[in-house]
Write a protein that holds these residues in place. Structure first.
Motif, mmCIF file in Angstrom:
data_model
loop_
_atom_site.group_PDB
_atom_site.id
_atom_site.type_symbol
_atom_site.label_atom_id
_atom_site.label_comp_id
_atom_site.label_asym_id
_atom_site.label_seq_id
_atom_site.Cartn_x
_atom_site.Cartn_y
_atom_site.Cartn_z
ATOM 1 N N LEU A 1 0.829 -1.210 0.000
ATOM 2 C CA LEU A 1 0.000 0.000 0.000
ATOM 3 C C LEU A 1 0.860 1.254 0.000
ATOM 4 O O LEU A 1 0.529 2.248 -0.664
ATOM 5 N N LYS A 2 1.972 1.215 0.709
ATOM 6 C CA LYS A 2 2.889 2.354 0.708
ATOM 7 C C LYS A 2 3.465 2.567 -0.696
ATOM 8 O O LYS A 2 3.561 3.698 -1.178
ATOM 9 N N PHE A 3 3.816 1.483 -1.373
ATOM 10 C CA PHE A 3 4.318 1.572 -2.747
ATOM 11 C C PHE A 3 3.253 2.176 -3.665
ATOM 12 O O PHE A 3 3.545 3.072 -4.455
ATOM 13 N N TYR A 4 2.017 1.688 -3.564
ATOM 14 C CA TYR A 4 0.937 2.241 -4.386
ATOM 15 C C TYR A 4 0.767 3.732 -4.116
ATOM 16 O O TYR A 4 0.553 4.512 -5.046
ATOM 17 N N THR A 5 0.872 4.128 -2.867
ATOM 18 C CA THR A 5 0.759 5.536 -2.501
ATOM 19 C C THR A 5 1.895 6.343 -3.132
ATOM 20 O O THR A 5 1.670 7.384 -3.748
ATOM 21 N N GLU A 6 3.118 5.844 -2.999
ATOM 22 C CA GLU A 6 4.285 6.555 -3.542
ATOM 23 C C GLU A 6 4.253 6.646 -5.065
ATOM 24 O O GLU A 6 4.786 7.581 -5.643
ATOM 25 N N GLN A 7 3.606 5.668 -5.708
ATOM 26 C CA GLN A 7 3.503 5.658 -7.167
ATOM 27 C C GLN A 7 2.325 6.512 -7.668
ATOM 28 O O GLN A 7 2.089 6.587 -8.863
ATOM 29 N N GLY A 8 1.583 7.104 -6.734
ATOM 30 C CA GLY A 8 0.449 7.940 -7.110
ATOM 31 C C GLY A 8 -0.785 7.136 -7.484
ATOM 32 O O GLY A 8 -1.712 7.666 -8.106
ATOM 33 N N MET A 9 -0.810 5.878 -7.105
ATOM 34 C CA MET A 9 -1.924 4.998 -7.456
ATOM 35 C C MET A 9 -3.013 4.982 -6.388
ATOM 36 O O MET A 9 -4.116 4.517 -6.640
ATOM 37 N N LEU A 10 -2.699 5.474 -5.217
ATOM 38 C CA LEU A 10 -3.627 5.443 -4.093
ATOM 39 C C LEU A 10 -3.646 6.837 -3.455
ATOM 40 O O LEU A 10 -2.766 7.191 -2.673
ATOM 41 N N PRO A 11 -4.643 7.665 -3.817
ATOM 42 C CA PRO A 11 -4.670 9.040 -3.316
ATOM 43 C C PRO A 11 -4.955 9.120 -1.820
ATOM 44 O O PRO A 11 -5.616 8.250 -1.251
ATOM 45 N N PHE A 12 -4.440 10.167 -1.211
ATOM 46 C CA PHE A 12 -4.624 10.386 0.219
ATOM 47 C C PHE A 12 -4.692 11.873 0.507
ATOM 48 O O PHE A 12 -4.349 12.696 -0.335
ATOM 49 N N GLN A 13 -5.137 12.182 1.721
ATOM 50 C CA GLN A 13 -5.098 13.545 2.230
ATOM 51 C C GLN A 13 -4.179 13.514 3.433
ATOM 52 O O GLN A 13 -4.115 12.514 4.142
ATOM 53 N N GLN A 14 -3.463 14.594 3.643
ATOM 54 C CA GLN A 14 -2.520 14.617 4.757
ATOM 55 C C GLN A 14 -2.878 15.731 5.723
ATOM 56 O O GLN A 14 -2.959 16.890 5.344
ATOM 57 N N ALA A 15 -3.112 15.323 6.977
ATOM 58 C CA ALA A 15 -3.393 16.295 8.030
ATOM 59 C C ALA A 15 -2.082 16.949 8.433
ATOM 60 O O ALA A 15 -1.138 16.263 8.803
ATOM 61 N N GLU A 16 -2.033 18.253 8.347
ATOM 62 C CA GLU A 16 -0.783 18.963 8.596
ATOM 63 C C GLU A 16 -0.320 18.904 10.039
ATOM 64 O O GLU A 16 0.864 18.905 10.309
ATOM 65 N N GLN B 1 1.333 -0.158 -16.603
ATOM 66 C CA GLN B 1 0.057 -0.258 -17.308
ATOM 67 C C GLN B 1 -1.099 0.171 -16.404
ATOM 68 O O GLN B 1 -2.009 0.886 -16.841
ATOM 69 N N ILE B 2 -1.058 -0.244 -15.155
ATOM 70 C CA ILE B 2 -2.120 0.110 -14.211
ATOM 71 C C ILE B 2 -2.120 1.616 -13.962
ATOM 72 O O ILE B 2 -3.177 2.246 -13.929
ATOM 73 N N LYS B 3 -0.938 2.199 -13.811
ATOM 74 C CA LYS B 3 -0.844 3.649 -13.610
ATOM 75 C C LYS B 3 -1.464 4.386 -14.791
ATOM 76 O O LYS B 3 -2.185 5.369 -14.619
ATOM 77 N N GLN B 4 -1.199 3.905 -16.012
ATOM 78 C CA GLN B 4 -1.769 4.536 -17.206
ATOM 79 C C GLN B 4 -3.294 4.404 -17.195
ATOM 80 O O GLN B 4 -4.010 5.341 -17.542
ATOM 81 N N MET B 5 -3.792 3.244 -16.783
ATOM 82 C CA MET B 5 -5.235 3.027 -16.730
ATOM 83 C C MET B 5 -5.876 3.945 -15.675
ATOM 84 O O MET B 5 -6.941 4.511 -15.914
ATOM 85 N N LEU B 6 -5.231 4.086 -14.535
ATOM 86 C CA LEU B 6 -5.737 4.957 -13.483
ATOM 87 C C LEU B 6 -5.745 6.416 -13.953
ATOM 88 O O LEU B 6 -6.684 7.154 -13.687
ATOM 89 N N HIS B 7 -4.691 6.805 -14.653
ATOM 90 C CA HIS B 7 -4.601 8.181 -15.157
ATOM 91 C C HIS B 7 -5.695 8.432 -16.181
ATOM 92 O O HIS B 7 -6.322 9.495 -16.179
ATOM 93 N N ALA B 8 -5.945 7.473 -17.061
ATOM 94 C CA ALA B 8 -6.976 7.617 -18.093
ATOM 95 C C ALA B 8 -8.364 7.668 -17.461
ATOM 96 O O ALA B 8 -9.254 8.343 -17.957
ATOM 97 N N GLN B 9 -8.520 6.954 -16.349
ATOM 98 C CA GLN B 9 -9.802 6.901 -15.646
ATOM 99 C C GLN B 9 -10.119 8.243 -14.984
ATOM 100 O O GLN B 9 -11.266 8.607 -14.832
ATOM 101 N N GLY B 10 -9.064 8.946 -14.613
ATOM 102 C CA GLY B 10 -9.255 10.261 -13.995
ATOM 103 C C GLY B 10 -9.211 10.216 -12.571
ATOM 104 O O GLY B 10 -9.400 10.207 -11.586
#
Length: 87
Positions: A32-47, A78-87
């Motif tokens: 999950l950390k890898f997916y987050t770092e790759q921009g595949m799993l969006p998050f919000q960060q409490a400052e 390929q998954i990153k491209q699909m996620l990007h195309a999905q919006g």
């Protein structure tokens, strides 16, 4: 050390931590950390405490979709491209 929320509370929460996502999806923290770092799993960060919060329902759906695509043999790129195309 913080106390863990009960699973029943997590299952109803709008926002969850990465550790809680691990419990909900049975996907390893490092994955999950890898997916987050790759921009595949969006998050919000409490400052105030720098804790990343993930939208529970959206994140679970996305993780399940990524898992299904990986099982089909799709690469991370390929998954990153699909996620990007999905919006």
């Amino acid at each position: 050390m913080s106390r863990q929320r009960k699973l029943e509370v997590i299952q109803q929460a709008e926002d969850v931590t990465i550790g809680e996502l691990v419990r909900l999806t049975d996907v390893r923290y490092s994955t999950l950390k890898f997916y987050t770092e790759q921009g595949m799993l969006p998050f919000q960060q409490a400052e105030e405490n720098l804790t990343r919060r993930y939208k529970r329902e959206e994140s679970i759906r996305r993780i399940q979709w990524i898992k299904a695509l990986r099982q089909e043999g799709k690469s991370i790129q390929q998954i990153k491209q699909m996620l990007h195309a999905q919006g």
